[in-house]
Design a protein around this motif. Sequence first.
Motif, PDB file in Angstrom:
ATOM      1  N   ASP A   1       0.858  -1.067  -0.009  1.00 54.49           N
ATOM      2  CA  ASP A   1      -0.017   0.024   0.289  1.00 54.49           C
ATOM      3  C   ASP A   1       0.787   1.241   0.018  1.00 54.49           C
ATOM      4  O   ASP A   1       1.571   1.519   1.336  1.00 54.49           O
ATOM      5  CB  ASP A   1      -0.896  -0.176   1.192  1.00 54.49           C
ATOM      6  N   CYS A   2       1.148   1.874  -1.310  1.00 52.55           N
ATOM      7  CA  CYS A   2       1.813   3.153  -1.346  1.00 52.55           C
ATOM      8  C   CYS A   2       1.376   4.091  -0.277  1.00 52.55           C
ATOM      9  O   CYS A   2       2.492   5.035   0.249  1.00 52.55           O
ATOM     10  CB  CYS A   2       2.213   3.545  -2.742  1.00 52.55           C
ATOM     11  N   GLY A   3       0.116   4.170  -0.181  1.00 52.13           N
ATOM     12  CA  GLY A   3      -0.340   5.302   0.495  1.00 52.13           C
ATOM     13  C   GLY A   3       0.299   5.321   1.939  1.00 52.13           C
ATOM     14  O   GLY A   3       0.053   6.030   2.881  1.00 52.13           O
ATOM     15  N   LEU A   4       0.917   4.185   2.542  1.00 47.84           N
ATOM     16  CA  LEU A   4       1.546   3.920   3.924  1.00 47.84           C
ATOM     17  C   LEU A   4       2.808   4.645   3.907  1.00 47.84           C
ATOM     18  O   LEU A   4       3.346   4.754   5.127  1.00 47.84           O
ATOM     19  CB  LEU A   4       1.561   2.419   4.452  1.00 47.84           C
ATOM     20  N   LEU A   5       3.391   5.104   2.855  1.00 46.53           N
ATOM     21  CA  LEU A   5       4.752   5.681   2.939  1.00 46.53           C
ATOM     22  C   LEU A   5       4.550   7.293   2.860  1.00 46.53           C
ATOM     23  O   LEU A   5       4.028   7.710   2.136  1.00 46.53           O
ATOM     24  CB  LEU A   5       5.448   4.913   1.616  1.00 46.53           C
ATOM     25  N   ASP A   6       5.798   7.829   3.322  1.00 49.82           N
ATOM     26  CA  ASP A   6       5.848   9.216   3.057  1.00 49.82           C
ATOM     27  C   ASP A   6       6.952   9.458   2.037  1.00 49.82           C
ATOM     28  O   ASP A   6       7.250   8.318   1.290  1.00 49.82           O
ATOM     29  CB  ASP A   6       6.537  10.052   4.458  1.00 49.82           C
TER      30      ASP A   6
ATOM     31  N   ARG B   1       5.246   5.629  -6.358  1.00 37.72           N
ATOM     32  CA  ARG B   1       5.905   6.797  -7.094  1.00 37.72           C
ATOM     33  C   ARG B   1       5.224   8.158  -5.961  1.00 37.72           C
ATOM     34  O   ARG B   1       4.122   8.069  -5.597  1.00 37.72           O
ATOM     35  CB  ARG B   1       5.606   7.062  -8.316  1.00 37.72           C
ATOM     36  N   TRP B   2       6.164   9.123  -6.095  1.00 33.67           N
ATOM     37  CA  TRP B   2       5.529  10.494  -5.341  1.00 33.67           C
ATOM     38  C   TRP B   2       4.709  11.381  -6.298  1.00 33.67           C
ATOM     39  O   TRP B   2       5.305  11.831  -7.148  1.00 33.67           O
ATOM     40  CB  TRP B   2       6.526  10.885  -4.443  1.00 33.67           C
ATOM     41  N   ARG B   3       3.695  11.586  -5.945  1.00 29.81           N
ATOM     42  CA  ARG B   3       2.821  12.610  -6.645  1.00 29.81           C
ATOM     43  C   ARG B   3       2.950  13.700  -5.891  1.00 29.81           C
ATOM     44  O   ARG B   3       2.536  14.019  -4.805  1.00 29.81           O
ATOM     45  CB  ARG B   3       1.258  11.894  -6.697  1.00 29.81           C
ATOM     46  N   PRO B   4       3.292  14.679  -6.506  1.00 29.99           N
ATOM     47  CA  PRO B   4       3.701  16.199  -5.771  1.00 29.99           C
ATOM     48  C   PRO B   4       2.170  16.783  -5.491  1.00 29.99           C
ATOM     49  O   PRO B   4       1.182  16.575  -6.086  1.00 29.99           O
ATOM     50  CB  PRO B   4       4.332  17.036  -6.936  1.00 29.99           C
ATOM     51  N   ALA B   5       2.477  17.702  -4.367  1.00 25.61           N
ATOM     52  CA  ALA B   5       1.153  18.349  -4.246  1.00 25.61           C
ATOM     53  C   ALA B   5       0.697  19.505  -5.202  1.00 25.61           C
ATOM     54  O   ALA B   5       1.475  19.932  -6.249  1.00 25.61           O
ATOM     55  CB  ALA B   5       1.745  19.441  -2.996  1.00 25.61           C
ATOM     56  N   GLY B   6      -0.493  19.295  -5.476  1.00 27.76           N
ATOM     57  CA  GLY B   6      -1.328  19.990  -6.576  1.00 27.76           C
ATOM     58  C   GLY B   6      -2.169  21.102  -6.006  1.00 27.76           C
ATOM     59  O   GLY B   6      -2.158  21.220  -4.808  1.00 27.76           O
ATOM     60  N   ARG B   7      -3.124  21.600  -6.936  1.00 30.19           N
ATOM     61  CA  ARG B   7      -3.812  22.721  -6.412  1.00 30.19           C
ATOM     62  C   ARG B   7      -5.088  22.139  -5.488  1.00 30.19           C
ATOM     63  O   ARG B   7      -5.395  22.748  -4.628  1.00 30.19           O
ATOM     64  CB  ARG B   7      -4.611  23.389  -7.672  1.00 30.19           C
TER      65      ARG B   7
ATOM     66  N   ARG C   1      -4.961  18.922  -3.951  1.00 28.35           N
ATOM     67  CA  ARG C   1      -4.346  17.936  -2.946  1.00 28.35           C
ATOM     68  C   ARG C   1      -3.184  17.953  -2.557  1.00 28.35           C
ATOM     69  O   ARG C   1      -2.372  18.700  -3.192  1.00 28.35           O
ATOM     70  CB  ARG C   1      -4.763  16.439  -3.329  1.00 28.35           C
ATOM     71  N   GLY C   2      -2.690  17.412  -1.386  1.00 21.58           N
ATOM     72  CA  GLY C   2      -1.234  17.463  -0.953  1.00 21.58           C
ATOM     73  C   GLY C   2      -0.276  16.283  -1.902  1.00 21.58           C
ATOM     74  O   GLY C   2      -1.169  15.531  -2.287  1.00 21.58           O
ATOM     75  N   GLY C   3       0.834  16.364  -1.558  1.00 25.85           N
ATOM     76  CA  GLY C   3       1.638  15.106  -2.206  1.00 25.85           C
ATOM     77  C   GLY C   3       1.246  14.087  -1.477  1.00 25.85           C
ATOM     78  O   GLY C   3       0.675  13.747  -0.331  1.00 25.85           O
ATOM     79  N   ALA C   4       1.405  12.804  -2.152  1.00 28.43           N
ATOM     80  CA  ALA C   4       0.785  11.524  -1.773  1.00 28.43           C
ATOM     81  C   ALA C   4       1.743  10.562  -2.373  1.00 28.43           C
ATOM     82  O   ALA C   4       2.205  10.913  -3.525  1.00 28.43           O
ATOM     83  CB  ALA C   4      -0.267  11.303  -2.044  1.00 28.43           C
ATOM     84  N   CYS C   5       2.061   9.266  -1.888  1.00 24.63           N
ATOM     85  CA  CYS C   5       2.776   8.184  -2.302  1.00 24.63           C
ATOM     86  C   CYS C   5       1.620   7.278  -3.078  1.00 24.63           C
ATOM     87  O   CYS C   5       0.758   6.791  -2.225  1.00 24.63           O
ATOM     88  CB  CYS C   5       3.521   7.393  -1.402  1.00 24.63           C
ATOM     89  N   VAL C   6       1.912   7.128  -4.242  1.00 26.06           N
ATOM     90  CA  VAL C   6       0.717   6.231  -5.129  1.00 26.06           C
ATOM     91  C   VAL C   6       1.283   4.997  -5.592  1.00 26.06           C
ATOM     92  O   VAL C   6       2.736   5.075  -6.107  1.00 26.06           O
ATOM     93  CB  VAL C   6       0.019   7.177  -6.002  1.00 26.06           C
ATOM     94  N   GLY C   7       0.583   4.172  -6.325  1.00 31.24           N
ATOM     95  CA  GLY C   7       1.213   3.051  -7.060  1.00 31.24           C
ATOM     96  C   GLY C   7       1.819   3.526  -8.287  1.00 31.24           C
ATOM     97  O   GLY C   7       1.544   4.483  -8.997  1.00 31.24           O
ATOM     98  N   ALA C   8       3.200   3.034  -8.728  1.00 31.46           N
ATOM     99  CA  ALA C   8       3.861   3.334  -9.847  1.00 31.46           C
ATOM    100  C   ALA C   8       3.148   3.145 -11.280  1.00 31.46           C
ATOM    101  O   ALA C   8       3.496   3.600 -12.216  1.00 31.46           O
ATOM    102  CB  ALA C   8       5.264   2.824  -9.780  1.00 31.46           C
TER     103      ALA C   8
END
Length: 248
Positions: free
Chosen positions: A216-221, A232-238, A240-247
Amino acid sequence: MLHGVLLAAAALGQGSPCFQSSFPPVRPSRSESRREAIADCTRLLLAEPFDARLYWHRAAARWVGPDPARGWNEPPHFDLTVAEDPGPVIFDYEQALHRSNGERALEDPGTAWLRLGYLHASKGAWSDAVRAWRKAADFPGVAREARARLHFGQARLTAPDRLIQAPPARCVDLTFWDCAFVLGCVLVVEGSERAFRGCKGAPRGLEPGVRPRTLDCGLLDETFCEQTRRCRWRPAGRLRGGACVGAG
């Protein structure tokens, strides 16, 4: 049923063993007071099965450690025992949290989440441990300890990916816990059982089956997200904040 409820209320008012505030630092099998409290809580739960406090106190009677100042990632205390049998304690803390409401609310839910993390980690269930510690980190009383454990739990989740990407040249290059993941590496323990000295041997690859099938990528910082190819890390957008998501 009403008679049972009245008996339970009377017992609680007379200083029930279930509501003891402290126990000796030994397992229930070696403590008469712990066994007495567990039996009394179980009896009271027959009359009050929805009372979160009774589950909390029965769990407390089964909970042994660790010392709040120590954790698995703080040598030389890597072999801490938190419960004689984690399963029933996990059940009680989960029931306590689930049933906590109104007049039967828990006074310290943060400690329940913190202890759940330790219990899951003692079973090697690192995803469940991280989820519990993330909950605990929201409570000021336990936030500092929870964040330290959370950091270590995330490292456990990404360890196989990290070792695949950067295979160790020598066992002495590994941390204590990484020794458990690598074939050919063994722990060196000298003197007392808590005298940690490191790892030795010649690495021959990962132990079979150490890489979890799902993560579960969502468990990672962001730090740990970058250590696995599956996230992969999804940078913060307009929005939502940054989050770790499936590659994928």
